[in-house]
Design a protein around this motif. Sequence first.
Motif, mmCIF file in Angstrom:
data_model
loop_
_atom_site.group_PDB
_atom_site.id
_atom_site.type_symbol
_atom_site.label_atom_id
_atom_site.label_comp_id
_atom_site.label_asym_id
_atom_site.label_seq_id
_atom_site.Cartn_x
_atom_site.Cartn_y
_atom_site.Cartn_z
ATOM 1 N N VAL A 97 0.848 -1.188 0.000
ATOM 2 C CA VAL A 97 0.000 0.000 0.000
ATOM 3 C C VAL A 97 0.885 1.239 0.000
ATOM 4 C CG1 VAL A 97 -1.774 1.307 1.234
ATOM 5 C CG2 VAL A 97 -1.850 -1.193 1.233
ATOM 6 N N GLY A 98 0.584 2.134 -0.909
ATOM 7 C CA GLY A 98 1.304 3.402 -0.976
ATOM 8 C C GLY A 98 0.350 4.513 -1.348
ATOM 9 N N GLN A 99 0.859 5.714 -1.336
ATOM 10 C CA GLN A 99 0.068 6.892 -1.662
ATOM 11 C C GLN A 99 0.633 7.509 -2.940
ATOM 12 O OE1 GLN A 99 -2.447 8.585 0.359
ATOM 13 N NE2 GLN A 99 -2.526 6.718 1.577
ATOM 14 N N THR A 100 -0.252 7.925 -3.835
ATOM 15 C CA THR A 100 0.175 8.581 -5.063
ATOM 16 C C THR A 100 -0.963 9.420 -5.635
ATOM 17 O OG1 THR A 100 1.377 8.244 -7.134
ATOM 18 C CG2 THR A 100 -0.468 6.747 -6.704
ATOM 19 N N VAL A 101 -0.606 10.315 -6.508
ATOM 20 C CA VAL A 101 -1.601 11.094 -7.251
ATOM 21 C C VAL A 101 -1.834 10.363 -8.559
ATOM 22 C CG1 VAL A 101 -2.103 13.292 -8.378
ATOM 23 C CG2 VAL A 101 -0.886 13.261 -6.182
ATOM 24 N N ILE A 102 -3.054 9.897 -8.755
ATOM 25 C CA ILE A 102 -3.408 9.191 -9.984
ATOM 26 C C ILE A 102 -4.913 9.291 -10.188
ATOM 27 C CG2 ILE A 102 -3.675 6.922 -8.896
ATOM 28 C CD1 ILE A 102 -2.286 5.789 -11.497
ATOM 29 N N GLY A 103 -5.330 9.478 -11.416
ATOM 30 C CA GLY A 103 -6.754 9.538 -11.715
ATOM 31 C C GLY A 103 -7.050 10.505 -12.836
ATOM 32 N N ILE A 104 -8.321 10.566 -13.190
ATOM 33 C CA ILE A 104 -8.746 11.448 -14.282
ATOM 34 C C ILE A 104 -9.732 12.519 -13.811
ATOM 35 C CG2 ILE A 104 -8.343 9.747 -16.090
ATOM 36 C CD1 ILE A 104 -11.410 9.197 -16.040
ATOM 37 N N ALA A 138 -0.024 0.035 -13.973
ATOM 38 C CA ALA A 138 0.244 -1.409 -13.889
ATOM 39 C C ALA A 138 1.223 -1.834 -14.977
ATOM 40 C CB ALA A 138 -1.052 -2.207 -13.993
ATOM 41 N N GLU A 139 1.073 -1.287 -16.168
ATOM 42 C CA GLU A 139 1.994 -1.590 -17.270
ATOM 43 C C GLU A 139 3.413 -1.154 -16.919
ATOM 44 O OE1 GLU A 139 2.892 -3.216 -20.997
ATOM 45 O OE2 GLU A 139 0.946 -3.206 -20.036
ATOM 46 N N THR A 140 3.551 -0.013 -16.294
ATOM 47 C CA THR A 140 4.863 0.471 -15.876
ATOM 48 C C THR A 140 5.480 -0.455 -14.836
ATOM 49 O OG1 THR A 140 4.221 2.746 -16.377
ATOM 50 C CG2 THR A 140 6.108 2.447 -14.914
ATOM 51 N N HIS A 196 6.022 8.934 -10.939
ATOM 52 C CA HIS A 196 5.184 8.781 -12.145
ATOM 53 C C HIS A 196 4.270 9.985 -12.349
ATOM 54 C CE1 HIS A 196 0.988 8.095 -10.945
ATOM 55 N NE2 HIS A 196 1.529 7.751 -9.789
ATOM 56 N N ARG A 197 3.823 10.140 -13.569
ATOM 57 C CA ARG A 197 2.861 11.197 -13.920
ATOM 58 C C ARG A 197 1.713 10.592 -14.719
ATOM 59 N NH1 ARG A 197 4.754 13.052 -10.184
ATOM 60 N NH2 ARG A 197 6.375 14.627 -10.091
ATOM 61 N N LEU A 198 1.334 9.374 -14.399
ATOM 62 C CA LEU A 198 0.293 8.661 -15.128
ATOM 63 C C LEU A 198 -1.075 8.979 -14.552
ATOM 64 C CD1 LEU A 198 2.257 5.318 -15.214
ATOM 65 C CD2 LEU A 198 1.923 6.894 -17.139
ATOM 66 N N GLN A 199 -2.097 8.794 -15.366
ATOM 67 C CA GLN A 199 -3.460 9.046 -14.924
ATOM 68 C C GLN A 199 -4.245 7.761 -14.699
ATOM 69 O OE1 GLN A 199 -4.619 11.869 -18.140
ATOM 70 N NE2 GLN A 199 -5.133 13.191 -16.406
#
Length: 140
Positions: free
Chosen positions: A10-17, A76-78, A67-70
């Motif tokens: 479990v981690g924290q990140t900024v991700i989403g649309i 997951a691919e990364t 990362h800068r993914l949305q």
Amino acid sequence: MDVIFIEGFVGQTVIGIHESELHRPQPVCIDLQAGLTRSRACDTDRIGDTIDYAAVRERLHRLLVEHRLQLLEAFAETVADILIAEFGARWVRVKVTKPRKFDDVEAVGVQIEREAPASPGPTSNATLYLLASGMVPRER
């Protein structure tokens, strides 16, 4: 195939649309499995001959920050690419979830499976025999 795995990272990140997801970190949970063709560590008992869980964990923490993914799919691919390229996995399964994204759902997410590109196999004995005899196999 030997399978190394990490469950419940479990981690924290900024991700989403959605606007509400783009300005503050949110929790993500990662489960991963990485397959190795019979790990040499079974014979040598050395961590250098297998995938080091601690090194993977550290790399995941770094990815969450960098990362800068949305989309979870791209994330997951990364992760899969890292396990194959940096840790030598031959096959991977990566599951990434956002727990409690909605009030009425325990988690949403994605699960992917990938294989490392096939490496050129060793030259067959028949090919070596033909080359040694001065004959070159024809391409088909």
